[in-house]
Each structure stands twice: as C-alpha cells, then as structure tokens.
Design a protein around this motif. Structure first.
Motif, PDB file in Angstrom:
ATOM      1  N   ILE A  48       6.933   0.995   4.740  1.00 25.05           N
ATOM      2  CA  ILE A  48       6.209   1.254   3.498  1.00 25.05           C
ATOM      3  C   ILE A  48       5.159   0.187   3.217  1.00 25.05           C
ATOM      4  O   ILE A  48       4.031   0.507   2.803  1.00 25.05           O
ATOM      5  N   GLY A  49       5.483  -1.084   3.432  1.00 19.36           N
ATOM      6  CA  GLY A  49       4.535  -2.159   3.144  1.00 19.36           C
ATOM      7  C   GLY A  49       3.205  -1.982   3.861  1.00 19.36           C
ATOM      8  O   GLY A  49       2.147  -1.970   3.211  1.00 19.36           O
ATOM      9  N   PRO A  50       3.184  -1.814   5.193  1.00 22.56           N
ATOM     10  CA  PRO A  50       1.903  -1.614   5.887  1.00 22.56           C
ATOM     11  C   PRO A  50       1.215  -0.310   5.495  1.00 22.56           C
ATOM     12  O   PRO A  50      -0.008  -0.247   5.467  1.00 22.56           O
ATOM     13  N   LEU A  51       1.990   0.736   5.202  1.00 20.50           N
ATOM     14  CA  LEU A  51       1.396   2.027   4.878  1.00 20.50           C
ATOM     15  C   LEU A  51       0.775   2.073   3.481  1.00 20.50           C
ATOM     16  O   LEU A  51      -0.164   2.831   3.242  1.00 20.50           O
ATOM     17  N   ALA A  52       1.306   1.257   2.571  1.00 19.58           N
ATOM     18  CA  ALA A  52       0.910   1.370   1.166  1.00 19.58           C
ATOM     19  C   ALA A  52      -0.601   1.291   0.955  1.00 19.58           C
ATOM     20  O   ALA A  52      -1.182   2.161   0.283  1.00 19.58           O
ATOM     21  N   PRO A  53      -1.302   0.288   1.514  1.00 17.89           N
ATOM     22  CA  PRO A  53      -2.749   0.235   1.280  1.00 17.89           C
ATOM     23  C   PRO A  53      -3.507   1.385   1.942  1.00 17.89           C
ATOM     24  O   PRO A  53      -4.540   1.819   1.442  1.00 17.89           O
ATOM     25  N   ALA A 171      -1.061   6.599  11.160  1.00 15.87           N
ATOM     26  CA  ALA A 171      -1.471   7.235   9.906  1.00 15.87           C
ATOM     27  C   ALA A 171      -2.973   7.471   9.877  1.00 15.87           C
ATOM     28  O   ALA A 171      -3.444   8.537   9.427  1.00 15.87           O
ATOM     29  N   GLN A 172      -3.751   6.516  10.361  1.00 18.35           N
ATOM     30  CA  GLN A 172      -5.202   6.679  10.375  1.00 18.35           C
ATOM     31  C   GLN A 172      -5.632   7.759  11.359  1.00 18.35           C
ATOM     32  O   GLN A 172      -6.534   8.546  11.069  1.00 18.35           O
ATOM     33  N   ALA A 173      -4.982   7.823  12.521  1.00 17.02           N
ATOM     34  CA  ALA A 173      -5.330   8.843  13.515  1.00 17.02           C
ATOM     35  C   ALA A 173      -4.950  10.237  13.048  1.00 17.02           C
ATOM     36  O   ALA A 173      -5.682  11.213  13.289  1.00 17.02           O
ATOM     37  N   ALA A 174      -3.813  10.340  12.364  1.00 14.13           N
ATOM     38  CA  ALA A 174      -3.322  11.652  11.920  1.00 14.13           C
ATOM     39  C   ALA A 174      -3.928  12.066  10.583  1.00 14.13           C
ATOM     40  O   ALA A 174      -3.866  13.247  10.219  1.00 14.13           O
ATOM     41  N   GLY A 175      -4.455  11.104   9.832  1.00 15.04           N
ATOM     42  CA  GLY A 175      -4.980  11.422   8.511  1.00 15.04           C
ATOM     43  C   GLY A 175      -3.893  11.689   7.493  1.00 15.04           C
ATOM     44  O   GLY A 175      -4.158  12.284   6.436  1.00 15.04           O
ATOM     45  N   SER A 176      -2.662  11.261   7.790  1.00 16.51           N
ATOM     46  CA  SER A 176      -1.527  11.498   6.900  1.00 16.51           C
ATOM     47  C   SER A 176      -0.478  10.428   7.136  1.00 16.51           C
ATOM     48  O   SER A 176      -0.351   9.892   8.252  1.00 16.51           O
ATOM     49  N   TRP A 177       0.299  10.137   6.093  1.00 15.63           N
ATOM     50  CA  TRP A 177       1.364   9.142   6.227  1.00 15.63           C
ATOM     51  C   TRP A 177       2.606   9.708   6.898  1.00 15.63           C
ATOM     52  O   TRP A 177       3.436   8.956   7.412  1.00 15.63           O
ATOM     53  N   GLN A 178       2.759  11.033   6.926  1.00 11.69           N
ATOM     54  CA  GLN A 178       4.015  11.622   7.396  1.00 11.69           C
ATOM     55  C   GLN A 178       4.306  11.387   8.879  1.00 11.69           C
ATOM     56  O   GLN A 178       5.439  11.031   9.240  1.00 11.69           O
ATOM     57  N   ARG A 259      -7.146  -4.535   5.471  1.00 14.40           N
ATOM     58  CA  ARG A 259      -5.878  -3.787   5.527  1.00 14.40           C
ATOM     59  C   ARG A 259      -5.255  -3.818   6.908  1.00 14.40           C
ATOM     60  O   ARG A 259      -4.030  -3.874   7.049  1.00 14.40           O
ATOM     61  N   GLY A 260      -6.069  -3.765   7.953  1.00 16.73           N
ATOM     62  CA  GLY A 260      -5.532  -3.840   9.308  1.00 16.73           C
ATOM     63  C   GLY A 260      -4.858  -5.176   9.562  1.00 16.73           C
ATOM     64  O   GLY A 260      -3.782  -5.237  10.161  1.00 16.73           O
TER      65      GLY A 260
END
Length: 406
Positions: A48-53, A171-178, A259-260
């Motif tokens: 969650i921490g890395p994904l949040a931003p 997440a960036q490649a897929a365009g989604s967090w899932q 963010r990276g």
C-alpha cells in the motif's frame, strides 16, 4: 512442513520436548516449506505504501489499510492457540497459508475486496506469527533457533521487498492498482504449496492446555513481568514498523523525492528489515542475556528516525536502510525471546500470544496517530519525533524481556 519421525505420543507427553532431528530429505523439505511460508508473511502489508502516491489512495484509505493489519493480527492472535490444540503446528500453518491465498485473491477484486481481503490476510498471518516460534522451538535444536528465526525474518523481508519494488511499475504499466495488488497471490500460492506434501504425516498433538493457563504452579502469563515486558518491546517496535510501512513513501515525497524514488525507498527499507531481521536473532540466540541486543535495536531505530528527521534529501536513503535494519531486528528478536524465555511449548505459545495480541493492538494506533499529527502540523516532523521519543521511553520497560533471572 515435514513431520518429525519422533513418536507423537512421546512428544506430547514431555513438556518442552524437541523432536528428534528428521532424516536429510525430510529436513530439507521442512526448511523449504519454512522458507516459502516466510517469503509470504509480510508481502501484502508492504504494497500500500508504494502504491498510495501512484494510485491516488486518500490519506484516510492509507490510514485504514495501515490500521487493519496490526489491529486484526492482535485481535486474531489468540486463535492460534486453538488452532495449535486442534491441528498441531504444521497443519495449522498449512491451513493458515490457504486462508492467506484466499485473502490475496480477494484483495485484488475491488476496493471493498481490498479492505475485506486485508482482514482475511491479517487474521491468517496472526496464526502464523504465533505458531512459527513454537514450531522452531519444537523442531530444531536450541543452537539453531537463532538461525531459523533469522531465516524467517530474512525470507519475510526478501519477499516483501521484491513485491514492493514491483508494485509501482506494474500499476503504471497496467493503468490500475489491482494487478499490482494481485502480485501477492504468487508468493501466497507458493507458501501453501510448500508444506502440502507433508500432510500425510501425523503431527504431534500438544497437550490440551489453553495458552496462558497455569501449569505445574506456573502463574498465568498476564501476571508476570516477563510477559508484559515482551509485550511492551514487541508493541512499540511493531508500532514503529507499521507506521513506517504505511507512511514512508509519503514522507520521502514530501521531503522532495519523486514517486518512483519513494517506492525505491520502501524497497530499501524492507531490504534493511531483512538484513536486521536475519542478524539480530542469529546474534541474540548465542547469548543467555539479550538485553544488549534489545538496547542496540532501539538505538538503531532511533538513529534511523532521527536521520530522516534532520538529514538532507541526499542522504535520506542511507537513513532509510539504517531504520530498516533496526525495525527488522525489532520484528525478529521477539521470536528468540519467546523461545528462550518459555519453559515449554505451551509457555512459548502463551508468551507469543500475549505479546502479539497486546503488541499488535498497540501498533494499530501508530499509522492513525501519525496521520493525525501530520494533518495537524502539515509536516512529518512531529510524527518522526514522537516515534523516536516513544522508542527511547520504552527502553526501560523492555529490558526484562532480555534477561532470565533464574
């Protein structure tokens, strides 16, 4: 897990009995299953921490998702004693791994699934957390307890670091967090598959004594200074760990990193956790007095928080690694303390259950209080200073956990 060839009846009849060393093949399978399960134990909590931003999770969401794991692990830790009495350590850990798979799948399905799955994963992890020290005490010689708890912490950190480093690119490649959340399914499946071939073995059944109850004149653990000291040390260390896990990327972003780089910082933190988690139990298990190791752990954590508080952005990653080493030691060292301070398997279970129940419930307040302090002040200075002060204040209450006066 590989079952020991020792007689179940004999094992159950002798409190604190260690199983005879397994044959080479069975021993290898035991270690492989142990490592696969260890790799999975903290994977979900480091995402969650890395994904949040990147995913745009609100501060309230991050706070709640940071609150749920320690809250649920504290609430469900007593379940481990029931699981152990009914199934034994090996089968109990296998069933907990299956539940972890279900929780990992649920987390990627939807936003409500992310919250519900986090509860499921946390409940299963609570059982794993309590049973691992009991399994290590029972299945390995005393001189290998430190190495096995170190291997547990190292594997736990390595699995979490690998996934934490991958979540932002996925997440960036897929365009989604899932899909990024779905990465946790892979180690969860491996953790469940590792011990599966050993289910044909009958586990030793522990004596039907509830965790914490009196045995042979021993007082309930809640009436002992040892148990409260273990709870204080584990609780404050875990509060610092989960607060850092939830908010470190945001702290680094506000400090000026992109963010990276913040996601990389989270991975470096967990690498430090793995290193400290391996070294601390290996060193501590060789001694009968672990007070110096407790003190060193607290001081390293305090140095890491102070470095993040005062250092310029250019050295932030160095202090992230230092902090990770201290936090890793604080997560792994209690396992050695339970095994060394416990007089038999039931006592180890009771100490582990009480420390983790109280400790995780205390730790659950960390991410929320840190968020509240940040909101009130507009900076991370107050939360970092408060964490440092709490660690130092806890030093005195933690010392009893490292010393056996007998």
């Amino acid at each position: 897990m590989a079952a020991s060839p020792a007689s179940p009846t004999a094992t159950a009849a002798v409190p604190g009995h260690r199983s005879a060393p397994p044959a080479a093949g069975a021993g290898a399978l035991l270690v492989v299953g142990f490592v696969l399960m260890s790799l999975n134990t903290r994977v979900a909590f480091g995402q969650i921490g890395p994904l949040a931003p990147v995913a745009g999770f609100s501060p309230a969401m991050v706070s709640l998702l940071g609150l749920l794991p320690p809250l649920c692990m504290g609430a469900f830790a007593p379940l481990a004693a029931v699981v152990r009495r009914r199934l034994g350590e090996e089968r109990g850990l296998w069933w907990a791994s299956l539940v972890l798979v279900a929780g990992a799948v649920l987390r990627m399905l939807s936003m409500p699934g992310l919250f519900a799955g986090t509860v499921v994963v946390s409940a299963a992890t609570a059982v794993v957390n309590v049973l691992i020290p009991v399994l290590v005490r029972k299945r390995f010689p005393r001189e290998r307890v430190g190495a096995m708890m170190g291997l547990y912490a190292l594997s736990m950190g390595a699995g979490s670091a690998l996934v934490a480093a991958m979540v932002v690119p996925v997440a960036q490649a897929a365009g989604s967090w899932q899909p990024a959340i779905g990465l946790a399914i892979v180690p969860a499946v491996l953790a469940a598959a590792g011990p599966t071939p050993q289910l044909r073995h009958r586990p030793a059944r522990p004596a039907p004594v509830a965790a914490g109850t009196e045995r042979a004149g021993r007082p309930h653990v809640a009436r002992t200074g040892l148990a409260w000291s273990l709870t204080a040390f584990f609780g404050v260390q875990t509060l610092a760990f989960y607060t850092t896990l939830a908010w470190l990327p945001s702290i680094l972003v506000q400090a000026g990193l992109d963010r990276g780089a913040a996601g990389t910082g989270q991975a470096l933190l967990i690498c430090g956790v793995a290193a400290g988690g391996f070294a601390a139990p290996v060193l501590a298990a060789k001694r009968t007095d672990q007070r110096p190791h407790i003190l060193a752990t607290i001081l390293i954590c305090a140095a890491g928080f102070t470095g993040l508080l005062l250092a310029p952005t250019g050295t932030a990653m160095l202090w992230v690694v230092v902090l990770g080493i201290g936090l890793g030691a604080g997560q792994a060292l209690p396992g050695v303390l339970y095994a060394h301070r416990g007089s038999d398997h039931d006592h180890v279970t009771a100490l582990s259950t009480m420390a983790q129940t109280g400790g995780f419930l205390l730790a659950a307040t960390g991410p929320v209080l840190a968020s509240a302090l940040h909101s009130a002040t507009g900076a991370w200075t107050a939360p970092l200073a408060a964490l440092t002060a709490t660690l130092l204040i806890c030093t005195a209450t933690s010392m009893r956990a490292g010393h056996d006066p007998k």
